[in-house]
Write an enzyme that holds these catalytic residues in place. Structure first.
Site, PDB file in Angstrom:
ATOM      1  CB  THR A  93      -0.882   0.023   1.267  1.00 20.84           C
ATOM      2  OG1 THR A  93      -1.652  -1.169   1.309  1.00 20.84           O
ATOM      3  CG2 THR A  93      -1.805   1.236   1.260  1.00 20.84           C
ATOM      4  CE  LYS A 168      -5.049  -0.982   1.704  1.00 21.28           C
ATOM      5  NZ  LYS A 168      -5.320  -2.179   2.439  1.00 21.28           N
ATOM      6  CE  LYS A 243       1.590   2.266   4.099  1.00 18.43           C
ATOM      7  NZ  LYS A 243       2.173   0.994   3.688  1.00 18.43           N
TER       8      LYS A 243
HETATM    9  P1  NAD Z   1       5.930  -5.839   7.518  1.00 15.72           P
HETATM   10  O1  NAD Z   1       6.683  -4.725   8.116  1.00 15.72           O
HETATM   11  O2  NAD Z   1       5.560  -7.014   8.380  1.00 15.72           O
HETATM   12  O3  NAD Z   1       6.718  -6.430   6.238  1.00 15.72           O
HETATM   13  C1  NAD Z   1       7.493  -5.651   5.360  1.00 15.72           C
HETATM   14  C2  NAD Z   1       8.744  -6.457   5.033  1.00 15.72           C
HETATM   15  O4  NAD Z   1       9.526  -5.738   4.070  1.00 15.72           O
HETATM   16  C3  NAD Z   1       9.648  -6.696   6.252  1.00 15.72           C
HETATM   17  O5  NAD Z   1       9.898  -8.082   6.415  1.00 15.72           O
HETATM   18  C4  NAD Z   1      10.925  -5.916   5.923  1.00 15.72           C
HETATM   19  O6  NAD Z   1      12.097  -6.531   6.443  1.00 15.72           O
HETATM   20  C5  NAD Z   1      10.889  -5.945   4.402  1.00 15.72           C
HETATM   21  N1  NAD Z   1      11.715  -4.927   3.769  1.00 15.72           N
HETATM   22  C6  NAD Z   1      11.872  -3.621   4.114  1.00 15.72           C
HETATM   23  N2  NAD Z   1      12.723  -3.011   3.264  1.00 15.72           N
HETATM   24  C7  NAD Z   1      13.100  -3.939   2.348  1.00 15.72           C
HETATM   25  C8  NAD Z   1      13.955  -3.919   1.224  1.00 15.72           C
HETATM   26  N3  NAD Z   1      14.592  -2.810   0.846  1.00 15.72           N
HETATM   27  N4  NAD Z   1      14.121  -5.066   0.513  1.00 15.72           N
HETATM   28  C9  NAD Z   1      13.493  -6.204   0.892  1.00 15.72           C
HETATM   29  N5  NAD Z   1      12.669  -6.283   1.955  1.00 15.72           N
HETATM   30  C10 NAD Z   1      12.482  -5.168   2.675  1.00 15.72           C
HETATM   31  O7  NAD Z   1       4.619  -5.197   6.860  1.00 15.72           O
HETATM   32  P2  NAD Z   1       3.282  -5.956   6.404  1.00 15.72           P
HETATM   33  O8  NAD Z   1       2.282  -5.913   7.510  1.00 15.72           O
HETATM   34  O9  NAD Z   1       3.648  -7.256   5.766  1.00 15.72           O
HETATM   35  O10 NAD Z   1       2.772  -4.929   5.281  1.00 15.72           O
HETATM   36  C11 NAD Z   1       3.344  -4.880   3.983  1.00 15.72           C
HETATM   37  C12 NAD Z   1       2.491  -3.976   3.113  1.00 15.72           C
HETATM   38  O11 NAD Z   1       1.151  -4.470   3.081  1.00 15.72           O
HETATM   39  C13 NAD Z   1       2.401  -2.533   3.637  1.00 15.72           C
HETATM   40  O12 NAD Z   1       2.460  -1.667   2.529  1.00 15.72           O
HETATM   41  C14 NAD Z   1       1.044  -2.494   4.332  1.00 15.72           C
HETATM   42  O13 NAD Z   1       0.484  -1.204   4.365  1.00 15.72           O
HETATM   43  C15 NAD Z   1       0.244  -3.446   3.465  1.00 15.72           C
HETATM   44  N6  NAD Z   1      -0.921  -4.073   4.133  1.00 15.72           N
HETATM   45  C16 NAD Z   1      -0.785  -4.637   5.367  1.00 15.72           C
HETATM   46  C17 NAD Z   1      -1.894  -5.243   5.963  1.00 15.72           C
HETATM   47  C18 NAD Z   1      -1.775  -5.875   7.335  1.00 15.72           C
HETATM   48  O14 NAD Z   1      -2.814  -6.214   7.913  1.00 15.72           O
HETATM   49  N7  NAD Z   1      -0.582  -6.087   7.868  1.00 15.72           N
HETATM   50  C19 NAD Z   1      -3.134  -5.274   5.292  1.00 15.72           C
HETATM   51  C20 NAD Z   1      -3.234  -4.728   4.012  1.00 15.72           C
HETATM   52  C21 NAD Z   1      -2.115  -4.127   3.430  1.00 15.72           C
END
Ligand code: NAD
Length: 289
Positions: A93, A168, A243
């Protein structure tokens, strides 16, 4: 199909596992060693960089924290590293402007790229029941659709580049607003002497009915089981709702749209998430005590 998956966090970990389960050869990368170890346990091969994962991939899927990271990863490690006929799919997102910019740069380099943010949380990512809202060309959508289907229950094209992100944040702005509205209605009903279950029985079949009430009720013990029944643990974190509301307000300003309730919802979640960002977003009701 050989698929590079970048970003194996709460969401990406389950999504990459579902691609491997569907028979794809998944080359996964994350900056976290723990995330890489978890991906190996769920049937993925791991790479030492995003560029290495993208090398030779037929598709690249990413699930990253924010627009700056998405931009850096695609510009530095995907574009020019993945084969030119690979389809690029960003499920993070992020803001509409960055999504459009990165997709434009990818298109200039000859790639089909789509933005495909999701609705559904960590449980839906693990279960493969996410909803994907997709922005990009018809060709890009046609190529991304079978890959996204292995991770979700619905894949819907919203329009051209950035349209998935637009759908979204509009959806989540509405969600934030009606969760606060539902919370206020239950609190007022209580103050006026109504039993919450009785109010639910009436409003859920009346014109106040909405998803926050009937599928995700913020009041414990009312409606189907929700995070409210688990002390607001798990679910969709208030910090992530904040966010999305910030992204919505940023987009509204750029687009010149008038969204006073969205702005107010953002302010309320800002105040709430400062100390309670890890709680489910429905816990906003506890700030109305
Ligand atoms: P998270 O922080 O658990 O996962 C993000 C991952 O990206 C981490 O493991 C981090 O180490 C990795 N990362 C960061 N920089 C990086 C790089 N340069 N190269 C490779 N990996 C890298 O977050 P999440 O909850 O999995 O959310 C991910 C996305 O999904 C976000 O954009 C969030 O807004 C969206 N989202 C989350 C949810 C939810 O319920 N958690 C729901 C819908 C959408």
């Amino acid at each position: 199909m050989r698929i590079a998956f970048i970003g194996l966090g709460n969401m990406g970990g389950g999504m990459a596992a579902n691609l491997a389960k569907a028979g794809h050869e998944v080359r996964a990368f994350d900056v976290s060693e723990d995330a890489l170890a978890h991906a190996r346990q769920s049937g993925c091969q791991t790479s030492s960089s995003a560029a290495e994962a993208a090398d030779g991939a037929q598709a690249v899927v990413s699930m990253l924290p924010n627009g700056k990271i998405v931009r850096d990863v695609y510009l530095q490690e995907v574009i020019g590293h993945a084969p030119a006929d690979a389809v690029l799919i960003d499920c993070s997102t992020i803001d509409v402007a960055t999504a459009r910019e990165v997709e434009g740069l990818a298109a200039k380099a000859g790639y089909a790229m789509v933005d495909a943010p999701v609705s559904g949380g960590i449980a839906a990512a693990a279960a493969g029941t996410l909803t994907f809202m997709v922005g990009g060309s018809e060709d890009g959508f046609a190529r991304a659709e079978p890959i996204l289907s292995a991770m979700g229950k619905a894949v819907i094209r919203a329009g051209e580049a950035g349209a998935g992100q637009a759908a979204k944040i509009c959806n989540n702005m509405l969600l934030g607003i009606h969760m606060i509205g539902t919370s206020e209605a239950f609190r007022l009903a209580e103050r006026l002497g109504l039993d919450p279950q009785t109010f639910y029985d009436i409003a859920s079949v009346s014109s106040g009915q909405c998803w926050s009430m009937t599928s995700y009720c913020p009041v414990p013990g009312v409606g189907p089981e929700t995070p409210a029944d688990r002390d607001y643990q798990g679910g969709f974190a208030a910090a992530l709702m904040l966010k999305d509301l910030r992204l919505a307000m940023e987009a509204a300003e750029l687009a010149g749209a008038t969204t006073p309730l969205g702005a107010h919802a953002k302010d309320l979640y800002e105040g709430f998430a400062a100390d309670n960002g890890g709680l489910d977003f429905s816990a906003i009701i506890t700030s109305l005590e």
